[in-house]
Design a protein around this motif. Structure first.
Motif: not given
Length: 370
Positions: A35-36, A48-49, A55-57, A69-70
């Motif tokens: 996710l991140a 990297f993302s 989705p998230k950086a 959310e992690i």
């Protein structure tokens, strides 16, 4: 890979090679979502993302661990940061998989483990070798008595690296040296197969930047087993491991930490070395005398296992191998387990204590320990 039937959402701290490898490994797990990613600079995280479709950086580690959310964070930062980054994640209520070595020393490991247990959060060292199917198979074969009573493990890990004082491997402040970076693999294998050691004898070659450029360790155990281990930064070694027993041996072919093949050679020395009969013929007496000759016996013990064609088991890892440790983390999270039985925290701590004891034999502290 076994499905957990629940999507586990991952965050990664760090954007180096091992972070990228782990991200690729997650792609082989249908129930894993990366996710991140978090870095100390936003541009690095964003790159990297973009490259790995994350989705998230986040431009700081602190921002990543605040993401509600992690579910779990993989810590892929330099090893001198493992303690502080592990504590950062745990204080934020995140389960963690921390890259090996778990910390710089046992005291740091003890602090992280204590906090994880206090907060009832999952925590595991990312010793990916233990989760490889063939490593699991080796322990199964040993426990089943396939090679008799196990006596000896030999394992070495060495790849030559051009000397560069700016390379982290040769930087003592970064926890450089052969022991933490490479020696931890044969040590972890010895713990996995033999359990906790009783006595350690070791030696190291200390280089011009004060790191151990090569080291050798002999571990002994209450049941009589011996593990002969080594690690090297300056030369390439066999990178194999051999487990020997009274009835055979198991060879874990290179690289032993991510094996594609093992070989099982069986032999029975007792069948060769029989007592000489008083009524033997002259020819039989000659043969019996030869069998009782110590030199002949040594030759047989050295080469006898090769008289029969070894049985080979070939099983290349699925994915890039990092998926196995990630799958174990996800299984534990779904089942509510706070520690992995394959890589338990007590064993992580004991391995760190063992490496501390080894460094004390060399009189080699890290600058952080003064």
């Amino acid at each position: 890979m076994v499905s957990t039937s629940k999507i586990i959402r991952w965050g990664i701290l760090g954007t180096g090679k091992i972070a990228r490898d782990f991200a690729q490994g997650l792609k082989f797990l249908p129930d894993a979502q990366l996710l991140a990613v978090g870095s100390r600079t936003l541009s690095t995280a964003q790159e990297f993302s973009r490259q790995l479709n994350v989705p998230k950086a986040y431009g700081s580690y602190e921002d990543l661990v605040k993401d509600p959310e992690i579910d779990v964070v993989y810590i892929a930062t330099p090893q001198i940061r493992h303690k502080q980054d592990s504590i950062l994640c745990l204080e934020a209520g995140k389960a963690i998989l921390c890259e090996k070595p778990f910390t710089i020393n046992a005291q740091e490991a003890r602090e992280v483990i204590t906090l994880a247990r206090q907060k009832q959060l999952f925590c595991m060292e990312a010793m990916w070798m233990r989760f490889m199917p063939l490593i699991q198979k080796v322990r199964e074969l040993i426990n089943s008595g396939e090679i008799g009573e196990v006596t000896t493990l030999t394992a070495d890990f060495g790849y030559g690296v051009e000397f560069d004082p700016n390379n982290r491997l040769f930087n003592l402040k970064s926890g450089g040296g052969a022991l933490l970076d490479r020696g931890i693999y044969p040590l972890s294998l010895a713990f996995f197969l033999f359990g906790f050691t009783d006595k350690i004898v070791s030696q190291a070659t200390i280089g011009e930047t004060s790191v151990d450029e090569q080291c050798a360790m002999v571990l002994s155990y209450s049941k009589g087993q011996i593990a002969i281990l080594s690690a090297n930064l300056r030369a390439t070694t066999s990178n194999e491991a051999i487990v020997s027993g009274t009835h055979g041996q198991i060879r874990i072919h290179a690289p032993f930490y991510r094996p594609h093949q093992i070989s099982i050679a069986k032999f029975s020395p007792a069948a060769l070395f029989t007592a000489k009969s008083a009524n033997s013929s002259f020819k039989q007496k000659i043969i019996s005398s030869a069998k009782e000759n110590p030199f002949v016996q040594r030759l047989y013990l050295q080469f006898g296992s090769y008289l029969k064609q070894p049985k080979k088991i070939v099983q290349p890892p699925e994915g890039n191998g990092y998926n196995y440790e990630a799958a174990e983390v996800m299984r534990c999270l779904v089942s509510g387990e706070k520690e992995s039985k394959i890589m338990p925290l007590d064993e992580t701590l004991s391995i760190m204590e063992t490496m501390d004891a080894i460094r004390r034999q060399w009189n080699l502290p890290y600058p952080q320990e003064f």
